[in-house]
Enzyme design. Structure first.
Site, PDB file in Angstrom:
ATOM      1  N   LYS A 163     -33.042 -60.850  -8.125  1.00 47.89           N
ATOM      2  CA  LYS A 163     -34.441 -61.141  -7.950  1.00 47.89           C
ATOM      3  C   LYS A 163     -35.570 -61.384  -9.149  1.00 47.89           C
ATOM      4  O   LYS A 163     -35.379 -60.621 -10.069  1.00 47.89           O
ATOM      5  CB  LYS A 163     -35.076 -60.095  -6.983  1.00 47.89           C
ATOM      6  CG  LYS A 163     -34.262 -60.090  -5.404  1.00 47.89           C
ATOM      7  CD  LYS A 163     -34.876 -58.976  -4.958  1.00 47.89           C
ATOM      8  CE  LYS A 163     -35.096 -59.318  -3.399  1.00 47.89           C
ATOM      9  NZ  LYS A 163     -35.641 -58.130  -2.874  1.00 47.89           N
ATOM     10  N   GLY A 169     -41.102 -65.300  -1.423  1.00 46.39           N
ATOM     11  CA  GLY A 169     -40.555 -66.397  -0.729  1.00 46.39           C
ATOM     12  C   GLY A 169     -39.197 -66.970  -1.156  1.00 46.39           C
ATOM     13  O   GLY A 169     -39.151 -67.878  -1.138  1.00 46.39           O
ATOM     14  N   LYS A 206     -28.460 -53.807  -4.925  1.00 49.68           N
ATOM     15  CA  LYS A 206     -27.274 -54.047  -3.964  1.00 49.68           C
ATOM     16  C   LYS A 206     -27.713 -54.650  -2.613  1.00 49.68           C
ATOM     17  O   LYS A 206     -28.676 -54.530  -2.299  1.00 49.68           O
ATOM     18  CB  LYS A 206     -26.957 -52.437  -3.642  1.00 49.68           C
ATOM     19  CG  LYS A 206     -25.751 -52.434  -2.751  1.00 49.68           C
ATOM     20  CD  LYS A 206     -25.096 -50.988  -2.670  1.00 49.68           C
ATOM     21  CE  LYS A 206     -24.104 -50.873  -1.625  1.00 49.68           C
ATOM     22  NZ  LYS A 206     -22.917 -51.784  -2.041  1.00 49.68           N
ATOM     23  N   ARG A 299     -51.814 -57.958   0.516  1.00 46.13           N
ATOM     24  CA  ARG A 299     -52.696 -59.477   1.005  1.00 46.13           C
ATOM     25  C   ARG A 299     -52.659 -59.446   2.452  1.00 46.13           C
ATOM     26  O   ARG A 299     -51.714 -58.777   3.218  1.00 46.13           O
ATOM     27  CB  ARG A 299     -52.107 -60.498   0.287  1.00 46.13           C
ATOM     28  CG  ARG A 299     -50.703 -61.054   0.595  1.00 46.13           C
ATOM     29  CD  ARG A 299     -50.310 -62.196   0.075  1.00 46.13           C
ATOM     30  NE  ARG A 299     -48.853 -62.223  -0.296  1.00 46.13           N
ATOM     31  CZ  ARG A 299     -48.042 -62.348   0.522  1.00 46.13           C
ATOM     32  NH1 ARG A 299     -48.350 -62.587   1.897  1.00 46.13           N
ATOM     33  NH2 ARG A 299     -46.606 -62.334   0.267  1.00 46.13           N
ATOM     34  N   VAL A 302     -48.909 -64.223   6.186  1.00 45.02           N
ATOM     35  CA  VAL A 302     -48.529 -65.427   6.871  1.00 45.02           C
ATOM     36  C   VAL A 302     -48.500 -64.979   8.432  1.00 45.02           C
ATOM     37  O   VAL A 302     -49.331 -65.487   9.338  1.00 45.02           O
ATOM     38  CB  VAL A 302     -47.433 -66.154   6.505  1.00 45.02           C
ATOM     39  CG1 VAL A 302     -47.213 -67.605   7.222  1.00 45.02           C
ATOM     40  CG2 VAL A 302     -47.586 -66.874   5.030  1.00 45.02           C
ATOM     41  N   ARG A 344     -42.752 -70.582  12.377  1.00 44.96           N
ATOM     42  CA  ARG A 344     -43.254 -71.484  11.609  1.00 44.96           C
ATOM     43  C   ARG A 344     -42.821 -72.712  11.679  1.00 44.96           C
ATOM     44  O   ARG A 344     -41.466 -72.843  11.475  1.00 44.96           O
ATOM     45  CB  ARG A 344     -43.044 -70.952  10.032  1.00 44.96           C
ATOM     46  CG  ARG A 344     -43.621 -69.314   9.889  1.00 44.96           C
ATOM     47  CD  ARG A 344     -43.470 -69.200   8.465  1.00 44.96           C
ATOM     48  NE  ARG A 344     -43.552 -67.827   8.319  1.00 44.96           N
ATOM     49  CZ  ARG A 344     -43.683 -67.033   7.018  1.00 44.96           C
ATOM     50  NH1 ARG A 344     -43.445 -67.945   6.094  1.00 44.96           N
ATOM     51  NH2 ARG A 344     -43.982 -65.919   6.841  1.00 44.96           N
TER      52      ARG A 344
END
Lengths: 515, 178
Positions: A163, A169, A206, A299, A302, A344
């Site tokens: 990552k 996202g 992991k 924040r 969505v 979405r």
């Protein structure tokens, strides 16, 4: 009562549906609104929706929505006192918070300090470790190279996830199942992260099997007190991005102790960092109810409408009132009622899930009792290639989850999103949507019973299978009639075009000539 | 008078449909059915498709056409207010299908096109290479993501029309598979 108030304007440093959603609450509370827009958004809905609007530059985000100097200049010109960042763009950049404060503006969100502490994945891990919140075994920090990543992966065992430390996202993220794949995955994810976030550093963790994505919404007063507003489960994802979010979380319905512990952990951390405003703690929960902290989003999310449905709280109103020093944060978590689901609707291919933005023709979004559509589209326009290709969020509420799924299914069947078309029915542009995929989700057995792990799509290939080959009589008759009407028009127009016939015939001839 | 066919249905038009609203008679024969069914169909055409009034009610369909690989228009038909939809439907006039089948014994090559604007990062195949359906052909950067472009069918790479680093528009030909 709010219409008599004279409040200072709010600069909404965002675009699209979230800018409109914020502006709606601003209006209700009596805050004048200031929109900003790039070249690509000159006539977008959020621009028309606000009281003032300022052009801030070219379509590329770094030229406009990420341009701090420009935004501060707009704040000065417009007389704005507050800056609401929405989600994405500058919403989690501490340097923007500091720049606002230096310019005498009030940033609607947490302090730069708690953003640094919790927004960066690596420092956030240190904080939650101190507070003994469990998290997924992962490298202590960014790994230097693929070799170090492989060493770590061997320690915790495959599969692992690579990552981006600055990511989100699903960008800059790769699953790696064996040592042979790690080097190529490391390079490609690193490049993607560098392109998307300007920072290519990667860490390793992991991979949890039978994973559920569950997140806790919190709200802090900035002085050391925080409450939770329940959870959301966002396990149904494609390309590591959420597409269906709901509350309560089905996995926690069978593990109520886990829910309680997660609430407690999230509030403990939020209070420790004196968190101000709306924030979300993301966890991964395995099939047995073990939970692991993933990251905090500092924040508005969505999927915040899901929480608004079940708690009755307008989260943006709380954010604004906290910024204005007027919020009396309740001492207890609000009571949660019923079940809410949001999906979405994206401009993307319903099979590959690749973005497919383009010109937009007709659009009809669902309405009705307990149905909410958050969108920046009301009619013909364009889903821009420059930004996130979300067309709308559709959310519903009902007393129970089965009723909510029924309501969502009916709502999605009402929706229509069409590309613009020529007179002969041929489509213009490349717009596709995931509407057919979302409709299938509402009819999927596992979804209906709430057995939703993050690998749902891999386990249910029917969700992306092609539609049946044989049309119904009605559909075939509709197309046959449509075709006959085209031909009768073609005969009439043909005379004036020198026997050219329909546009299809022209296309067919041109294609034929090319072969 | 006029005959046509879509999938399993044959249409024999008794009167020629004309205009944005109207009525026509059509006999519909489903493959395998002993006899046809004479229907009176009323329609209202609009910008996105058509409404039909049939004996059992009113049905709306959104219709969008696209040029198929051989240039013949193929249509997507989606029921309004429902989840049902179909892709790749074509209307064949009487005799057309047989003519196409006779001429189209050789399978045409498939063009792989860009689904969105972006930049070609890497090309993993060469002209003349044999690829399997689903194999990665190239990697394209679009919407800030790296996207793998995969083979839509198995075959031989016939042409590669882009180079690494090249920016492409939506619909641009990337390569062809024979």
């Amino acid at each position: 009562m709010n219409q008599k108030l004279r409040r200072a304007p709010v600069l909404i440093a965002n675009r699209g549906e979230i800018a409109i959603r914020i502006a709606r609450t601003c209006r209700a509370l009596g805050f004048p609104t200031v929109a900003v827009y790039s070249d690509a958004d000159r006539f977008s809905e959020h621009v028309k929706f606000c009281d003032q609007a300022f052009h801030i530059g070219a379509p590329a985000p770094k030229e406009s929505y990420l341009n701090v100097e420009k935004l501060l200049e707009v704040a000065r010109l417009s007389g704005a006192k507050y800056v609401h960042p929405g989600y994405g763009f500058l919403s989690e950049r501490p340097h923007f918070v500091e720049a606002c404060e230096k310019a005498g503006l009030v940033f609607v969100g947490p302090s730069a300090e708690s953003m640094r502490l919790m927004g960066d994945k690596i420092t956030a891990r240190r904080t939650v470790d101190e507070l003994r919140v469990p998290r997924v075994p992962g490298s202590a920090g960014a790994v230097a190279d693929a070799k170090e990543a492989a060493r770590f992966a061997a320690e915790v065992g495959y599969p692992v996830l690579l990552k981006a430390t600055a990511g989100g996202g699903g960008k800059g993220m790769r699953r790696v199942d064996s040592e042979g794949e790690i080097s190529a995955a490391f390079d490609s994810a690193g490049r993607e992260a560098l392109g998307a976030f300007g920072d290519g550093s990667m860490y390793v963790e992991k991979l949890i099997l039978e994973p559920h994505h569950v997140e806790i919404q919190v709200f802090g007063d900035g002085k050391g007190r925080a409450i939770h507003l329940g959870e959301r489960e966002c396990s149904i994802q494609r390309r590591h991005q959420k597409v269906w979010e709901e509350s309560p979380a089905p996995i926690l319905e069978t593990h109520p102790d886990t829910r309680h512990k997660m609430f407690e952990a999230a509030v403990r951390v939020a209070e420790h960092v004196k968190y101000a405003g709306a924030g979300t703690f993301e966890f991964i929960v395995d099939g047995k109810g073990n939970f692991y902290f993933l990251e905090m989003n500092t924040r508005l999310q969505v999927e915040h409408p899901v929480t608004e449905w079940v708690t009755g709280v307008d989260l943006v109103a709380w954010q604004l009132l906290l910024a204005a020093g007027e919020l009396a944060l309740p001492s207890q978590a609000p009571e949660r009622r019923g079940s809410a689901i949001e999906v979405r609707l994206y401009a993307e291919d319903p099979v590959s899930f690749l973005p497919a933005p383009g010109p937009l023709g007709a659009i009809e979004l669902p309405t009705g009792a307990f149905v909410r559509s958050d969108s920046a589209f009301t009619g013909p326009g364009e889903v821009s290639v420059h930004y996130d290709p979300m067309i709308s969020k559709v959310s519903v509420w009902a007393p129970t989850r089965p009723q909510a799924v029924d309501r969502l299914r009916a709502a999605l069947d009402e929706a229509r999103v069409e590309p613009p078309k020529r007179a002969d029915g041929s489509r213009v542009g490349s717009l596709r949507t995931n509407l057919s995929f979302l409709r299938r989700l509402t009819r999927n057995e596992q979804v209906i019973v709430g057995d939703t792990t993050t690998d749902l799509i891999a386990r249910n290939p029917g969700l992306i299978a092609p539609p049946p080959a044989e049309p119904s009589l009605e559909a075939a008759l509709a197309l046959a009639t449509f075709q006959m009407l085209l031909e009768s028009e073609g005969v009439e127009e043909g005379a004036s075009e020198g026997g050219q016939g329909s546009a299809w015939q022209i296309v067919a001839r041109r294609e034929g000539a090319r072969q | 008078v006029k005959q046509g066919k879509i999938a399993n249905f044959e249409f024999h038009w008794k009167s020629f449909p004309r205009g944005p609203v109207g009525v026509a008679q059509v006999e519909v024969r489903e493959k395998g059915a002993a006899q046809g069914n004479l229907l009176e169909v009323r329609w209202r055409r609009d910008a996105d498709g058509i409404w039909l009034e049939l004996p059992d009610g009113v049905h709306g369909f959104d219709i969008q056409g696209e040029a198929g690989d051989d240039g013949r228009p193929v249509f997507q038909v989606a029921e309004r207010g429902g989840a049902a939809f179909w892709q790749g439907l074509s209307y064949f006039h009487a005799g057309e299908e047989q003519a196409q089948a006779a001429a189209g014994g050789v399978k045409k090559s498939a063009r792989v096109r860009a689904q969105m604007p972006g930049k070609i990062l890497r090309i993993s195949v060469k002209i003349g290479e044999v690829v399997e359906k689903g194999q990665t052909l190239m990697v394209m950067e679009a919407m800030k993501m790296e996207n793998e472009i995969r083979a839509t069918q198995s075959g031989l790479i016939d042409q590669v029309k882009v180079s690494e680093g090249q920016a492409v528009e939506t619909g641009a030909d990337l390569c062809t598979i024979k």
